[in-house]
Design an enzyme around this catalytic site. Structure first.
Site, PDB file in Angstrom:
ATOM      1  N   HIS A   1       3.269   7.034  -6.799  1.00 39.81           N
ATOM      2  CA  HIS A   1       2.555   8.262  -7.156  1.00 39.81           C
ATOM      3  C   HIS A   1       3.511   9.453  -7.127  1.00 39.81           C
ATOM      4  CE1 HIS A   1      -1.674  10.320  -6.642  1.00 39.81           C
ATOM      5  NE2 HIS A   1      -1.110  10.586  -7.801  1.00 39.81           N
TER       6      HIS A   1
ATOM      7  N   HIS B   1       1.752   4.706  -2.794  1.00 37.36           N
ATOM      8  CA  HIS B   1       1.941   6.149  -2.610  1.00 37.36           C
ATOM      9  C   HIS B   1       3.299   6.587  -3.170  1.00 37.36           C
ATOM     10  CE1 HIS B   1      -1.584   7.019  -0.234  1.00 37.36           C
ATOM     11  NE2 HIS B   1      -1.264   6.202   0.744  1.00 37.36           N
TER      12      HIS B   1
ATOM     13  N   HIS C   1       0.830  -1.205   0.000  1.00 38.45           N
ATOM     14  CA  HIS C   1       0.000   0.000   0.000  1.00 38.45           C
ATOM     15  C   HIS C   1       0.868   1.260   0.000  1.00 38.45           C
ATOM     16  CE1 HIS C   1      -3.546   2.487   1.211  1.00 38.45           C
ATOM     17  NE2 HIS C   1      -2.601   3.211   1.793  1.00 38.45           N
ATOM     18  N   GLU C   2       1.794   1.334   0.936  1.00 39.40           N
ATOM     19  CA  GLU C   2       2.610   2.546   1.035  1.00 39.40           C
ATOM     20  C   GLU C   2       3.492   2.724  -0.197  1.00 39.40           C
ATOM     21  OE1 GLU C   2       2.048   4.813   3.120  1.00 39.40           O
ATOM     22  OE2 GLU C   2       0.669   3.640   4.353  1.00 39.40           O
TER      23      GLU C   2
END
Length: 670
Positions: free
Chosen positions: A466, A463, A459-460
């Site tokens: 991104h 980020h 998940h991280e």
């Protein structure tokens, strides 16, 4: 000796020279940056020439580089490795940042120059830049008279002070609530490496020969699923959910109620009925009513699923179920019904292998990027690892920093942040960090992850991608600088690769034997996917609806008893399950009270998950883990940041607006 922060870093990609910095350097550079930024703005407003895009908007984007550089380094340290001196400095500086924000966005002369810019002939990103500045001026109170602006400044300063104090108390409260156990026999059921970690934590805290069960930020502690001793489970649960609300020196309920009241006042001042309305005005959600309607649609189905799970757990337990029993018997039912033992999976999820052969492998397969560890580059703590990320053609893309282990100087939770934002205008390439709180094993022992930690790792890194793939002109739009209810979407999408066959086969191998995770276990994991969704969705919705309840208050309507308010709010929302407390309670809900990052915005996770579920379907329909799919996702969404309407980026990816049905199916709510 010259302060290294006062000049651009000579290190690759502008990585801050952390090892050369002192607390005094941060103080000096930030104060110089605050003053210098105002000087740069004064130069813009004093310009006798008519306002143009170049001499106003571009000049504003170029301004504040010293401040941004110093603040990014400092607040990384505040979250991840804060000494007492750094915490004291945070207390000193936080009100200055709040006052500075007001100085910028309550500057009438600057606002008038932006209002006068003629954007005819500008490209779409440049037009959006001016629009976004004007929107922030209005949302910051530029329309208020002098008395209103002065009141707003006072409110903002007090909110900054209270938020800093809340965050520091919660951090200390999590440490002080750790459960000390005297006998290893009381830890029966915990894996051996967890027991060894508890012994090491106790030794480090001055309790040789004992065992310290440290806490994670959410209320539901991982050890509850394994501890056989029911009384130890009870003590751990009560220590966790009682944080910040015991009336002691680390109690934060007074801070939370004060902040809720001030936010309500601020919303009224700015023309909104409540703070939730003010926040949603800045998001992709069309309005506050749309958010409420979605959460209210999900809550009854989640509660029904939770009740069905509770009945199965009570039957397995053979006695009346209490909240501290849920995780233990849920794991037991999962083992018996689906033959899945999450603890037995951990030897297949060794941290280093998951990073290189899982997280990085998936990214390389999708996007063609490569990762090269840079032991020559040092960050703010010896545990932090640094990788250079290169694009498919070998050119440097940026730096990725991984800070995976828990420590006393780090706040709880997991997050990504940016040390350097990508910008074509400034010629900068990204430097991003992922910070987790995985228990560090005893020396020489492997770091074996739980399924939840595995999910957090992917998940991280979503980020991080991104930030790394940002390809925008202006730093204001870089990477994750998107609305709060959109920012979780790309990170949630990256979780889909955890169980993708090609990726899973590459990283899920027993750390001692090298044997792959057996196929039948993978199949059983998939079969058991919906088990526990009733608990997970109810726990999450409890926190999201509690957040909204605090921020639906109107000025002058703040409760005296925070815990009574919490209970009534959950009951009114139809999400008060006697066995499932919210994921975060008021006493440790740092997402919404330690600063304003997720205040009235914790709904963002499930709002973003609507887009995520749609995108996972798109990947599957389009062939899955392919470079073609990766390039499309990168080009249309990850690279765009906030340089265009994020929902337009989603439509460019998917070809239409999002629908709710894929999310309902995923969570068993259909």
């Amino acid at each position: 000796m010259t302060n290294p922060l006062l000049a651009a870093s000579p290190l690759p990609y502008g990585l801050p020279p952390f090892t050369a910095l002192t607390p005094g350097d941060y103080r000096e550079a930030i104060k110089a940056g605050l003053a210098g930024h105002l000087d740069e703005i004064r130069t813009i407003t004093d310009n006798p020439e008519a306002a143009t895009f170049e001499n106003t908007a571009v000049a504003m984007e170029r301004a504040g580089q010293l401040l941004n550089r110093a603040a990014a380094a400092f607040f990384t340290l505040v979250s991840a490795d804060a000494s007492q001196e750094i915490r004291d400095l945070e207390t000193e500086l936080s009100p200055l940042f709040s006052a500075h924000q007001d100085e910028v966005y309550l500057n009438r002369a600057l606002y008038e120059r932006f209002s006068a810019i003629d954007t005819a002939g500008c490209d779409p990103e440049s037009v959006r830049l001016v629009e976004e500045y004007l929107k922030e001026f209005r949302q910051s109170g530029i329309q208020l008279d002098p008395a209103g602006q002065e009141k707003l400044r006072t409110i903002n300063a007090e909110l900054a002070r209270l938020g800093t104090e809340y965050g520091q108390r919660v951090k200390e409260g999590m440490k002080s609530a750790a459960l000390l156990v005297g006998d290893a026999g009381e830890l029966a059921g915990l894996p051996a490496d967890d027991i060894a970690g508890a012994a090491e934590a106790a030794r480090a805290a001055g309790h040789d020969g004992k065992f310290l069960l440290t806490l994670v930020q959410p209320g539901n502690q991982p050890a509850l699923a394994a501890l056989e001793n029911r009384d130890v489970r009870r003590r751990l649960f009560e220590a966790s959910v009682g944080r910040g609300s015991d009336g002691g020196s680390l109690d934060v309920l007074d801070l939370a109620t004060s902040m809720a009241g001030l936010r309500a006042e601020k919303a009224t001042l700015l023309g909104f009925r409540n703070y939730a309305g003010l926040v949603v005005d800045r998001q992709t959600a069309p309005d506050f009513e749309a958010v409420q309607a979605m959460l209210n649609r999900l809550a009854p189905a989640a509660m029904r699923n939770a009740d069905a799970e509770a009945a199965a757990l009570a039957e397995a337990a053979g006695h009346r179920l209490e909240p501290w029993d849920w995780a233990y018997y849920s794991a037991k039912v999962r083992r018996e019904k689906y033959d899945v033992d999450e603890q037995a999976l951990r030897p297949y999820f060794e941290l280093d292998r998951v990073i290189t052969d899982g997280v990085f492998f998936a990214a390389s397969s999708l996007y063609g990027i490569t990762f090269h560890e840079r032991p020559d580059l040092q960050a703010y703590h010896p545990d932090v690892r640094v990788w250079e990320v290169r694009d498919g053609d070998g050119t440097g893309l940026g730096l990725f920093l991984g800070d995976y282990y828990a420590r006393e100087s780090k706040r709880g939770g997991a997050w990504m942040n940016s040390l350097v934002d990508q910008s074509e205008l400034l010629g900068t390439r990204p430097v991003v960090t992922n910070t987790l709180n995985i228990s560090k094993p005893a020396p020489g022992e492997p770091t074996l992850l739980t399924l939840d930690e595995l999910r957090t790792l992917f998940h991280e890194f979503g980020h991080a991608l991104h930030g790394l793939f940002s390809s925008v002109a202006y730093p204001r739009f870089s990477g994750t600088a998107v609305p709060r209810d959109f920012v979780e979407y790309p990170s949630q999408v990256n979780e889909m690769w955890i169980m993708w066959p090609e990726v899973l086969a590459n990283y899920a191998r027993h750390h001692a034997t090298g044997e792959p995770l057996p196929r039948d276990i993978i199949d059983r994991l998939e079969e058991s996917r919906l088990w526990g969704e009733g608990f997970a969705t109810t726990e999450y919705l409890g926190a999201a609806l509690l957040d909204l309840a605090w921020h639906m208050l109107e000025a002058g309507d703040v409760p005296e008893d925070a815990l009574e308010f919490e209970a009534k709010a959950l009951a009114a929302a139809g999400i008060a399950h006697p066995l499932i407390p919210p994921r975060y309670r008021t006493g440790y809900f740092q997402h919404i009270f330690a600063g304003a990052g997720y205040a009235a915005g914790y709904y963002s996770y499930i709002w973003s998950e609507v887009l995520d579920a749609e995108t996972v379907d798109w990947f599957k329909e389009s062939g899955g883990l392919t470079r073609t799919n990766g390039e499309h996702f990168r080009r249309e969404l990850l690279a765009r940041g906030n340089s265009r309407d994020p929902l337009e980026s989603f439509r460019a990816l998917r070809g239409r607006d999002a629908q709710l049905e894929p999310l309902l199916k995923r969570r068993g709510l259909d």
